[in-house]
Write a protein that holds these residues in place. Structure first.
Motif, mmCIF file in Angstrom:
data_model
loop_
_atom_site.group_PDB
_atom_site.id
_atom_site.type_symbol
_atom_site.label_atom_id
_atom_site.label_comp_id
_atom_site.label_asym_id
_atom_site.label_seq_id
_atom_site.Cartn_x
_atom_site.Cartn_y
_atom_site.Cartn_z
ATOM 1 N N UNK A 50 20.537 -10.978 35.676
ATOM 2 C CA UNK A 50 21.786 -10.223 35.801
ATOM 3 C C UNK A 50 21.662 -8.812 35.236
ATOM 4 N N UNK A 51 22.541 -7.947 35.694
ATOM 5 C CA UNK A 51 22.698 -6.554 35.259
ATOM 6 C C UNK A 51 21.670 -5.624 35.881
ATOM 7 N N UNK A 164 5.579 -19.173 31.544
ATOM 8 C CA UNK A 164 6.304 -18.107 30.865
ATOM 9 C C UNK A 164 6.624 -16.873 31.718
ATOM 10 N N UNK A 165 5.800 -16.494 32.726
ATOM 11 C CA UNK A 165 6.044 -15.231 33.424
ATOM 12 C C UNK A 165 7.456 -14.989 33.929
ATOM 13 N N UNK A 166 8.141 -15.955 34.592
ATOM 14 C CA UNK A 166 9.523 -15.636 35.007
ATOM 15 C C UNK A 166 10.449 -15.400 33.820
ATOM 16 N N UNK A 167 10.178 -16.061 32.707
ATOM 17 C CA UNK A 167 10.961 -15.826 31.497
ATOM 18 C C UNK A 167 10.693 -14.426 30.952
ATOM 19 N N UNK A 168 9.442 -13.975 31.052
ATOM 20 C CA UNK A 168 9.107 -12.611 30.617
ATOM 21 C C UNK A 168 9.828 -11.592 31.497
ATOM 22 N N UNK A 169 9.798 -11.818 32.813
ATOM 23 C CA UNK A 169 10.493 -10.924 33.719
ATOM 24 C C UNK A 169 11.981 -10.863 33.436
ATOM 25 N N UNK A 170 12.583 -12.017 33.177
ATOM 26 C CA UNK A 170 14.005 -12.092 32.843
ATOM 27 C C UNK A 170 14.291 -11.326 31.546
ATOM 28 N N UNK A 171 13.451 -11.525 30.554
ATOM 29 C CA UNK A 171 13.638 -10.858 29.259
ATOM 30 C C UNK A 171 13.461 -9.349 29.388
ATOM 31 N N UNK A 172 12.572 -8.910 30.285
ATOM 32 C CA UNK A 172 12.373 -7.475 30.479
ATOM 33 C C UNK A 172 13.652 -6.797 30.957
ATOM 34 N N UNK A 173 14.470 -7.536 31.718
ATOM 35 C CA UNK A 173 15.717 -6.990 32.240
ATOM 36 C C UNK A 173 16.860 -7.141 31.246
ATOM 37 N N UNK A 174 16.983 -8.335 30.669
ATOM 38 C CA UNK A 174 18.164 -8.655 29.860
ATOM 39 C C UNK A 174 17.946 -8.486 28.369
ATOM 40 N N UNK A 244 22.609 -26.689 40.251
ATOM 41 C CA UNK A 244 23.477 -27.492 39.384
ATOM 42 C C UNK A 244 24.024 -26.667 38.221
ATOM 43 N N UNK A 245 23.250 -25.686 37.768
ATOM 44 C CA UNK A 245 23.678 -24.845 36.657
ATOM 45 C C UNK A 245 24.482 -23.625 37.118
ATOM 46 N N UNK A 246 24.610 -23.452 38.416
ATOM 47 C CA UNK A 246 25.498 -22.421 38.936
ATOM 48 C C UNK A 246 24.888 -21.058 39.176
ATOM 49 N N UNK A 247 23.565 -20.920 39.082
ATOM 50 C CA UNK A 247 23.010 -19.604 39.378
ATOM 51 C C UNK A 247 22.201 -19.589 40.678
ATOM 52 N N UNK A 248 22.443 -20.579 41.525
ATOM 53 C CA UNK A 248 21.920 -20.598 42.888
ATOM 54 C C UNK A 248 22.953 -21.289 43.765
ATOM 55 N N UNK A 249 22.894 -20.993 45.048
ATOM 56 C CA UNK A 249 23.918 -21.475 45.974
ATOM 57 C C UNK A 249 23.662 -22.914 46.421
ATOM 58 N N UNK A 250 24.671 -23.545 47.058
ATOM 59 C CA UNK A 250 24.456 -24.887 47.623
ATOM 60 C C UNK A 250 23.351 -24.915 48.666
ATOM 61 N N UNK A 251 23.158 -23.796 49.380
ATOM 62 C CA UNK A 251 22.065 -23.754 50.360
ATOM 63 C C UNK A 251 20.727 -23.910 49.655
ATOM 64 N N UNK A 252 20.550 -23.182 48.550
ATOM 65 C CA UNK A 252 19.323 -23.359 47.757
ATOM 66 C C UNK A 252 19.208 -24.810 47.308
ATOM 67 N N UNK A 253 20.317 -25.374 46.804
ATOM 68 C CA UNK A 253 20.289 -26.744 46.310
ATOM 69 C C UNK A 253 19.846 -27.729 47.374
#
Length: 320
Positions: A50-51, A164-174, A244-253
């Motif tokens: 986000x952001x 860890x890489x997607x977590x690193x990418x997320x942390x770089x933004x947020x 299920x956690x609400x950060x992707x759509x039902x189509x993804x699910x």
């Protein structure tokens, strides 16, 4: 080639006279094929956070993560040159083949690691840089130098480094770690064991020759198949968790559910076919599909994050 022959051959020659490596050899040290999927997951973590982040900083972040991941691969090749020379799929790598001297690979890896962590910290934030530094340490030291040669659970614990890489990418933004980024971590963490155990089933001879205690070598192939099935069953719902956690759509699910079920079906096939060529084909098939699975899950997350706002804006009242 035995370990003793290797030390008396290419490695000794490279150490004494310096490697004859070209640019392509140093690029090979970065394990570009292996790291490409890792970098893609980092890209997704960066883009769905986000952001948002300035495109130039996002590019710098991804480059730093890619360089850091590649540097870890170079350190892995430096330390594992002896066993790489024994295994058919790795014996042509730059260090065991003598094209790059061990010391050169070590210096190359350490330099790129320090560079990538420093630039990431300056360009984004030091949480992301710290996570990148920890990931490199975990892969090069905890996994490569310790776990890989000491326990059949090497790929389970060591798999954290690839998660860890997607977590690193997320942390770089947020500048933070969140439930969403932990979920991305868990998807890769649970995916890693069945992916690599499938590989170890049809490459068991290599691991035996190199004396690496992979699960099929230590506990047998039947136990490995049981573990593959168990982890695959656990992976399937975790892959659906973003919805299920609400950060992707039902189509993804819906698509994630289908992908998870296909993964489990492949694992069941591996579990049932235990002898001969059919067993090997089943393991190869699961290994190949696991690559497709991880790519599609993260590609869908990226598409979902990109397209959902556009679809919402196009719906009646969406532009109000």
């Amino acid at each position: 080639m035995s370990l003793a022959e290797l030390r008396d051959g290419p490695l000794d020659d490279a150490a004494a006279f310096g490697g004859q490596g070209e640019v392509g050899d140093y690029l090979a040290l970065l394990k570009p094929r292996v790291m490409s999927l890792v970098v893609f997951t980092a890209l997704v973590g960066t883009l769905i956070a986000p952001s948002g982040i300035h495109p130039v900083l996002a590019l710098v972040a991804i480059l730093c993560i890619a360089i850091g991941a590649g540097a870890s691969g170079a350190l892995n090749m430096w330390y594992d040159a002896d066993i790489d020379a024994v295994m058919s799929r790795t014996r042509s790598r730059p260090v065991p083949s003598g094209r790059v001297a061990p010391g050169e690979a070590l210096t190359f890896g350490l330099t790129l690691s320090a560079f990538s962590v420093g630039i990431l910290g300056l360009a984004t934030n030091w949480l992301a840089a710290g996570l990148l530094a920890f990931t490199s340490f975990f892969y090069a030291v905890v996994y490569t130098m310790w776990l890989k040669r000491s326990t059949p659970q090497n790929i389970v614990i060591g798999g954290a480094s690839g998660a860890f890489p997607p977590m690193i990418g997320w942390a770089a933004v947020t500048g933070s770690v969140s439930v969403e980024s932990v979920t991305l971590f868990l998807i890769i963490f649970m995916w890693t064991p069945p992916h690599f155990w499938a590989l170890s089933l049809f490459k068991r001879g290599d691991y035996e020759d190199a004396k690496i205690p992979m699960l099929p070598v230590v506990a047998g192939e039947d136990v490995t198949r049981n573990h593959i099935l168990a982890y695959s069953v656990l992976l399937a719902p975790i892959g659906v968790a973003p919805w299920l956690l609400g950060f992707a759509s039902p189509i993804y699910g819906a698509v994630a559910i289908v992908l998870g079920l296909v993964f489990v079906v492949h694992a069941i096939t591996v579990w049932r076919r235990r002898e001969g060529d059919e067993a090997r084909k089943a393991a190869v098939s699961l290994f190949k599909f696991s690559l497709v699975y991880l790519f599609l899950v993260f590609a869908l997350l990226l598409a979902d994050s990109t397209l959902a706002p556009l679809v919402s804006a196009l719906l009646p009242g969406g532009m109000a």
